[in-house]
Design an enzyme around this catalytic site. Structure first.
Site, PDB file in Angstrom:
ATOM      1  N   ARG A  30      74.134  81.288  -3.955  1.00 22.42           N
ATOM      2  CA  ARG A  30      73.561  80.097  -3.303  1.00 22.42           C
ATOM      3  C   ARG A  30      72.367  79.552  -4.089  1.00 22.42           C
ATOM      4  NH1 ARG A  30      71.909  80.481   2.768  1.00 22.42           N
ATOM      5  NH2 ARG A  30      70.832  82.324   2.015  1.00 22.42           N
ATOM      6  N   ARG A  70      66.842  81.543  -3.279  1.00 25.48           N
ATOM      7  CA  ARG A  70      65.962  82.101  -2.261  1.00 25.48           C
ATOM      8  C   ARG A  70      65.608  83.550  -2.580  1.00 25.48           C
ATOM      9  NH1 ARG A  70      68.461  80.568   3.582  1.00 25.48           N
ATOM     10  NH2 ARG A  70      68.003  82.764   3.965  1.00 25.48           N
ATOM     11  N   ARG A 114      68.375  85.374  17.690  1.00 25.04           N
ATOM     12  CA  ARG A 114      68.902  86.454  16.856  1.00 25.04           C
ATOM     13  C   ARG A 114      68.818  87.801  17.539  1.00 25.04           C
ATOM     14  NH1 ARG A 114      68.192  83.646  11.553  1.00 25.04           N
ATOM     15  NH2 ARG A 114      69.004  85.128  10.053  1.00 25.04           N
ATOM     16  N   LYS A 160      76.143  78.516   8.370  1.00 29.51           N
ATOM     17  CA  LYS A 160      75.481  77.846   9.511  1.00 29.51           C
ATOM     18  C   LYS A 160      74.774  76.576   9.040  1.00 29.51           C
ATOM     19  CE  LYS A 160      73.040  81.573  10.494  1.00 29.51           C
ATOM     20  NZ  LYS A 160      73.565  82.485   9.453  1.00 29.51           N
ATOM     21  N   ARG A 183      69.708  92.343   5.250  1.00 25.02           N
ATOM     22  CA  ARG A 183      69.937  91.263   6.224  1.00 25.02           C
ATOM     23  C   ARG A 183      71.269  91.460   6.950  1.00 25.02           C
ATOM     24  NH1 ARG A 183      69.722  86.462   2.366  1.00 25.02           N
ATOM     25  NH2 ARG A 183      70.172  85.156   4.171  1.00 25.02           N
TER      26      ARG A 183
HETATM   27  P1  AP5 Z   1      74.775  78.600   4.177  1.00 23.50           P
HETATM   28  O1  AP5 Z   1      75.285  77.412   4.899  1.00 23.50           O
HETATM   29  O2  AP5 Z   1      73.451  78.521   3.505  1.00 23.50           O
HETATM   30  O3  AP5 Z   1      74.845  79.888   5.124  1.00 23.50           O
HETATM   31  P2  AP5 Z   1      73.918  80.298   6.344  1.00 23.50           P
HETATM   32  O4  AP5 Z   1      74.798  80.908   7.380  1.00 23.50           O
HETATM   33  O5  AP5 Z   1      73.057  79.164   6.780  1.00 23.50           O
HETATM   34  O6  AP5 Z   1      73.093  81.438   5.635  1.00 23.50           O
HETATM   35  P3  AP5 Z   1      71.558  81.830   5.689  1.00 23.50           P
HETATM   36  O7  AP5 Z   1      71.370  82.864   4.620  1.00 23.50           O
HETATM   37  O8  AP5 Z   1      70.675  80.627   5.613  1.00 23.50           O
HETATM   38  O9  AP5 Z   1      71.452  82.481   7.070  1.00 23.50           O
HETATM   39  P4  AP5 Z   1      70.430  83.497   7.513  1.00 23.50           P
HETATM   40  O10 AP5 Z   1      70.733  83.523   8.960  1.00 23.50           O
HETATM   41  O11 AP5 Z   1      70.395  84.803   6.860  1.00 23.50           O
HETATM   42  O12 AP5 Z   1      69.044  82.854   7.031  1.00 23.50           O
HETATM   43  P5  AP5 Z   1      67.885  82.126   7.792  1.00 23.50           P
HETATM   44  O13 AP5 Z   1      67.332  81.095   6.879  1.00 23.50           O
HETATM   45  O14 AP5 Z   1      68.290  81.710   9.167  1.00 23.50           O
HETATM   46  O15 AP5 Z   1      75.901  79.015   3.107  1.00 23.50           O
HETATM   47  C1  AP5 Z   1      75.687  80.071   2.177  1.00 23.50           C
HETATM   48  C2  AP5 Z   1      76.276  79.696   0.799  1.00 23.50           C
HETATM   49  O16 AP5 Z   1      77.692  79.569   0.897  1.00 23.50           O
HETATM   50  C3  AP5 Z   1      75.769  78.355   0.238  1.00 23.50           C
HETATM   51  O17 AP5 Z   1      75.659  78.494  -1.152  1.00 23.50           O
HETATM   52  C4  AP5 Z   1      76.891  77.369   0.585  1.00 23.50           C
HETATM   53  O18 AP5 Z   1      76.951  76.300  -0.356  1.00 23.50           O
HETATM   54  C5  AP5 Z   1      78.117  78.255   0.505  1.00 23.50           C
HETATM   55  N1  AP5 Z   1      79.160  77.893   1.458  1.00 23.50           N
HETATM   56  C6  AP5 Z   1      78.995  77.627   2.778  1.00 23.50           C
HETATM   57  N2  AP5 Z   1      80.185  77.380   3.357  1.00 23.50           N
HETATM   58  C7  AP5 Z   1      81.110  77.490   2.357  1.00 23.50           C
HETATM   59  C8  AP5 Z   1      82.538  77.380   2.316  1.00 23.50           C
HETATM   60  N3  AP5 Z   1      83.243  77.100   3.415  1.00 23.50           N
HETATM   61  N4  AP5 Z   1      83.160  77.586   1.133  1.00 23.50           N
HETATM   62  C9  AP5 Z   1      82.453  77.890   0.037  1.00 23.50           C
HETATM   63  N5  AP5 Z   1      81.112  78.001  -0.004  1.00 23.50           N
HETATM   64  C10 AP5 Z   1      80.466  77.826   1.157  1.00 23.50           C
HETATM   65  O19 AP5 Z   1      66.813  83.295   7.991  1.00 23.50           O
HETATM   66  C11 AP5 Z   1      66.105  83.858   6.904  1.00 23.50           C
HETATM   67  C12 AP5 Z   1      65.091  84.866   7.416  1.00 23.50           C
HETATM   68  O20 AP5 Z   1      64.149  84.220   8.303  1.00 23.50           O
HETATM   69  C13 AP5 Z   1      65.635  86.035   8.246  1.00 23.50           C
HETATM   70  O21 AP5 Z   1      66.098  87.080   7.417  1.00 23.50           O
HETATM   71  C14 AP5 Z   1      64.398  86.421   9.071  1.00 23.50           C
HETATM   72  O22 AP5 Z   1      63.484  87.171   8.303  1.00 23.50           O
HETATM   73  C15 AP5 Z   1      63.773  85.085   9.390  1.00 23.50           C
HETATM   74  N6  AP5 Z   1      64.259  84.482  10.643  1.00 23.50           N
HETATM   75  C16 AP5 Z   1      64.942  83.303  10.766  1.00 23.50           C
HETATM   76  N7  AP5 Z   1      65.251  83.079  12.055  1.00 23.50           N
HETATM   77  C17 AP5 Z   1      64.760  84.117  12.756  1.00 23.50           C
HETATM   78  C18 AP5 Z   1      64.791  84.476  14.135  1.00 23.50           C
HETATM   79  N8  AP5 Z   1      65.395  83.706  15.054  1.00 23.50           N
HETATM   80  N9  AP5 Z   1      64.187  85.627  14.513  1.00 23.50           N
HETATM   81  C19 AP5 Z   1      63.569  86.413  13.609  1.00 23.50           C
HETATM   82  N10 AP5 Z   1      63.516  86.157  12.290  1.00 23.50           N
HETATM   83  C20 AP5 Z   1      64.122  85.018  11.861  1.00 23.50           C
END
Ligand code: AP5
Length: 219
Positions: A127, A160, A88, A13, A171
């Protein structure tokens, strides 16, 4: 254009939000980034959120809705936004509808990036994120030119806290139970565009642009 990026942890994402932001000149609102910044800065929101992030659980809906309602009223969101990591839960999705109604707008698209769990675990465990600009890397799939340093700004790369094995598993479980129901929620509303997330970042990017451009030429 107002877009939601939906998908499990590690789906890409954050990676795909960047080119969308650049192409359409709209802002990326990553709730995960906002929460992590608040934790780093010891802000009141960070104190509330830290334990949920560490456990890989969701921060309560009322906290998230307040945060997003305030963020979407800021000037840089006027032209549109990419919501990365929000909503979410179904209550968050319902709350978002109300927030947007109050602002006199609505969502244009919900993009859901999907890929198998094995790939998600591989992507998350390797990552690395830039401390300074938030740039995303992967130690094997997308390594920086100089080890431990961001290609764009030279900032230090870090792993992270929630990318540890046991938290990744938590997660992924949380996604299946609390977030996956949003796929049907948005399909029923006719907003959902499903994206196959297997392939290189560039391949996924062109699928994303195709999903948007086919019906909405905004370039
Ligand atoms: P990346 O692009 O970082 O993936 P992502 O989908 O953004 O993953 P996240 O872990 O950031 O998502 P998440 O939803 O768990 O975390 P968030 O920060 O929102 O890609 C991942 C890796 O793959 C990278 O190394 C990248 O380089 C590589 N990659 C990407 N595409 C690739 C490809 N095509 N080929 C090869 N490599 C590739 O949330 C974290 C925490 O915050 C949650 O657990 C929760 O506690 C809290 N939180 C956040 N939002 C909310 C909400 N709305 N409600 C409640 N709690 C929330």
């Amino acid at each position: 254009m107002r877009v939601v990026l939906l998908g499990p942890p590690g789906a890409g994402k954050g990676t795909q939000a960047k080119p969308l932001q650049e192409k359409y000149g709209i802002c990326q609102v990553s709730t995960g980034d906002i929460l992590r910044k608040a934790v780093r800065e010891h802000a009141p929101l960070g104190k509330q959120a830290a334990e949920y992030l560490d456990r890989g659980e969701l921060v309560p809906d009322d906290v998230m809705l307040k945060l997003v309602a305030e963020r979407l009223q800021e000037k840089d969101c006027e032209k549109g936004f990419i919501l990365d990591g929000f909503p979410r839960t179904v209550p968050q999705a319902e709350g978002l509808e109300q927030i947007l109604r109050d602002l006199g707008s609505g969502l244009d698209f919900v993009l859901c990036i999907q890929l198998p769990q094995g790939v998600l675990i591989q992507r998350l465990s390797g990552r690395r994120t830039c401390k300074k600009c938030g740039g995303l890397y992967h130690i094997l799939l997308n390594p920086p030119k100089r080890e431990g340093l961001c290609d764009s700004c030279g900032g230090e790369l870090y792993q992270r806290q929630d990318d540890r094995e046991e938290t990744i598993a938590a997660r992924l479980r949380v996604f299946e139970t609390q977030t996956a129901p949003l796929v049907d929620y948005y399909r029923m509303k006719g907003l959902l565009r499903e994206i196959n997330g297997v392939g290189s970042s560039e391949e996924i990017r062109s699928r994303v642009f195709q999903a948007l451009g086919a019906e909405h030429d905004l370039s």
